[in-house]
Design a protein around this motif. Structure first.
Motif, PDB file in Angstrom:
ATOM      1  N   TRP A  89       0.962  13.573  68.821  1.00  0.00           N
ATOM      2  CA  TRP A  89       0.235  12.710  67.878  1.00  0.00           C
ATOM      3  C   TRP A  89       1.214  11.774  67.156  1.00  0.00           C
ATOM      4  CZ3 TRP A  89      -4.975  12.164  66.499  1.00  0.00           C
ATOM      5  CH2 TRP A  89      -5.217  11.442  65.328  1.00  0.00           C
ATOM      6  N   HIS A  90       2.247  12.365  66.574  1.00  0.00           N
ATOM      7  CA  HIS A  90       3.217  11.554  65.838  1.00  0.00           C
ATOM      8  C   HIS A  90       3.973  10.615  66.772  1.00  0.00           C
ATOM      9  CE1 HIS A  90       2.644  13.200  61.872  1.00  0.00           C
ATOM     10  NE2 HIS A  90       2.814  14.444  62.314  1.00  0.00           N
ATOM     11  N   GLY A  91       4.207  11.054  68.002  1.00  0.00           N
ATOM     12  CA  GLY A  91       4.901  10.211  68.959  1.00  0.00           C
ATOM     13  C   GLY A  91       4.149   8.937  69.286  1.00  0.00           C
ATOM     14  N   ILE A  92       2.832   9.034  69.388  1.00  0.00           N
ATOM     15  CA  ILE A  92       2.015   7.848  69.656  1.00  0.00           C
ATOM     16  C   ILE A  92       2.168   6.826  68.536  1.00  0.00           C
ATOM     17  CG2 ILE A  92      -0.356   6.990  69.860  1.00  0.00           C
ATOM     18  CD1 ILE A  92       0.612   8.368  72.375  1.00  0.00           C
ATOM     19  N   PHE A  93       2.089   7.295  67.300  1.00  0.00           N
ATOM     20  CA  PHE A  93       2.212   6.374  66.170  1.00  0.00           C
ATOM     21  C   PHE A  93       3.642   5.861  66.013  1.00  0.00           C
ATOM     22  CE2 PHE A  93      -1.853   8.233  65.281  1.00  0.00           C
ATOM     23  CZ  PHE A  93      -2.565   7.215  64.680  1.00  0.00           C
ATOM     24  N   ALA A  94       4.621   6.714  66.279  1.00  0.00           N
ATOM     25  CA  ALA A  94       6.020   6.296  66.141  1.00  0.00           C
ATOM     26  C   ALA A  94       6.363   5.178  67.118  1.00  0.00           C
ATOM     27  CB  ALA A  94       6.948   7.485  66.341  1.00  0.00           C
ATOM     28  N   THR A  95       5.993   5.351  68.386  1.00  0.00           N
ATOM     29  CA  THR A  95       6.375   4.356  69.388  1.00  0.00           C
ATOM     30  C   THR A  95       5.571   3.069  69.274  1.00  0.00           C
ATOM     31  OG1 THR A  95       4.889   5.359  71.022  1.00  0.00           O
ATOM     32  CG2 THR A  95       7.204   6.069  71.043  1.00  0.00           C
ATOM     33  N   ASN A  96       4.312   3.173  68.898  1.00  0.00           N
ATOM     34  CA  ASN A  96       3.468   1.977  68.808  1.00  0.00           C
ATOM     35  C   ASN A  96       3.591   1.256  67.469  1.00  0.00           C
ATOM     36  OD1 ASN A  96       1.554   1.718  71.314  1.00  0.00           O
ATOM     37  ND2 ASN A  96       1.645   3.902  70.871  1.00  0.00           N
ATOM     38  N   VAL A  97       3.453   1.993  66.373  1.00  0.00           N
ATOM     39  CA  VAL A  97       3.400   1.367  65.048  1.00  0.00           C
ATOM     40  C   VAL A  97       4.778   1.257  64.407  1.00  0.00           C
ATOM     41  CG1 VAL A  97       2.320   1.415  62.770  1.00  0.00           C
ATOM     42  CG2 VAL A  97       1.074   2.297  64.748  1.00  0.00           C
ATOM     43  N   HIS A  98       5.482   2.377  64.346  1.00  0.00           N
ATOM     44  CA  HIS A  98       6.761   2.369  63.640  1.00  0.00           C
ATOM     45  C   HIS A  98       7.765   1.442  64.313  1.00  0.00           C
ATOM     46  CE1 HIS A  98       5.656   6.682  62.135  1.00  0.00           C
ATOM     47  NE2 HIS A  98       4.870   5.747  61.651  1.00  0.00           N
ATOM     48  N   SER A  99       7.801   1.432  65.633  1.00  0.00           N
ATOM     49  CA  SER A  99       8.746   0.560  66.332  1.00  0.00           C
ATOM     50  C   SER A  99       8.451  -0.912  66.055  1.00  0.00           C
ATOM     51  CB  SER A  99       8.708   0.833  67.836  1.00  0.00           C
ATOM     52  OG  SER A  99       7.476   0.430  68.396  1.00  0.00           O
ATOM     53  N   MET A 118      -6.113   4.096  67.612  1.00  0.00           N
ATOM     54  CA  MET A 118      -5.842   3.975  66.182  1.00  0.00           C
ATOM     55  C   MET A 118      -4.503   3.304  65.935  1.00  0.00           C
ATOM     56  SD  MET A 118      -7.239   7.772  65.268  1.00  0.00           S
ATOM     57  CE  MET A 118      -6.669   7.829  63.567  1.00  0.00           C
ATOM     58  N   ALA A 119      -3.494   3.674  66.715  1.00  0.00           N
ATOM     59  CA  ALA A 119      -2.173   3.066  66.560  1.00  0.00           C
ATOM     60  C   ALA A 119      -2.212   1.578  66.890  1.00  0.00           C
ATOM     61  CB  ALA A 119      -1.165   3.787  67.447  1.00  0.00           C
TER      62      ALA A 119
END
Length: 246
Positions: free
Chosen positions: A111-121, A163-164
């Motif tokens: 879950w966190h990986g999806i948001f990290a790679t899409n949004v945080h990056s 969502m991301a």
């Protein structure tokens, strides 16, 4: 075909060792840009892309490995590109993991990986690129989204990804407004199924997935000098896909 001239520009495409990112970077090379091939673990593939970029007419080429979900690594990435090529004029935020798993079956790390790679990056790379763009009064940022994610379409199987990508599109609009007086444009290109996708639905709009060239043309529209009044927009490259098709 959009004949965008990128001569004299430094282009960084995140995740450009393979797939969509690779094709976008090579398209920039063909248009005369100096290009930075970014990868995380695919160093051999990145070297191959660098060689192809040189053959296709890139003014200069460098390869840099970095985890773009890590702020320190992003700083190192940009410093390396600046040392080798100069400040980044064009940033394409292409990195973004996808996991076709029902959200209840997904573990917390996924879950966190999806948001990290899409949004945080996208946030980290854009934040790092902006100071030099503002100083030079020129910049182009293109974020890769996903078709219909901004319309509230969420499949339980792909919920975190949708969502991301919706967050990426909201960030795109915010950043466009925040840079409207700086000579910078910020836009998004959102495909549905692309020709290199691992899975294909039974039925596709127009009977085929999006070709790489379809995405290239949309991105090049945003990078063209004649599009400098277009910012905060999203082009869905989906062949007319309807949300109820999910």
């Amino acid at each position: 075909m959009i004949d965008t001239d990128l001569s004299g520009r430094v282009v960084l495409v995140t995740g450009s060792a393979r797939g969509v990112g690779r094709e976008l970077l090579l398209a920039a090379a063909e248009r005369g840009a100096s290009v930075a091939v970014h990868y995380n673990t695919s160093d051999e593939a990145a070297r191959e892309v660098a060689e192809a970029a040189t053959e296709r007419g890139a003014h200069d080429v460098t390869t840099v490995g970095a985890d773009v979900t890590d702020p320190d690594a992003v700083d190192d990435l940009f410093e390396a590109v600046e040392d080798d090529l100069g400040t980044v004029d064009v940033l394409v935020n292409n990195v973004g993991n996808f996991a076709p798993v029902h959200w209840e079956e997904m573990d917390t790390d996924q879950w966190h990986g999806i948001f990290a790679t899409n949004v945080h990056s996208t946030y980290l790379c854009s934040r790092r690129a902006l100071p030099a763009m503002r100083e030079g009064e020129y910049g182009r940022i293109v974020n890769i989204g996903y078709a219909s994610s901004e319309k509230g379409l969420i499949s339980p199987k792909n919920a975190p990804y949708f969502m991301a990508k919706a967050a990426v599109l909201m960030f795109t609009r915010m950043l466009a407004g925040d840079t409207q007086d700086d000579g910078i444009t910020v836009n998004a290109v959102s495909p549905y199924v692309v020709e290199n996708s691992a899975e294909f639905p039974d039925e596709l709009p127009r009977g085929r997935p999006a070709a790489f060239e379809d995405l290239i043309q949309a991105v090049m529209f945003f990078l063209d000098d004649d599009s400098d009044y277009v910012s905060g927009e999203n082009i869905e490259v989906d062949g007319g896909w309807l949300p109820e098709d999910v």
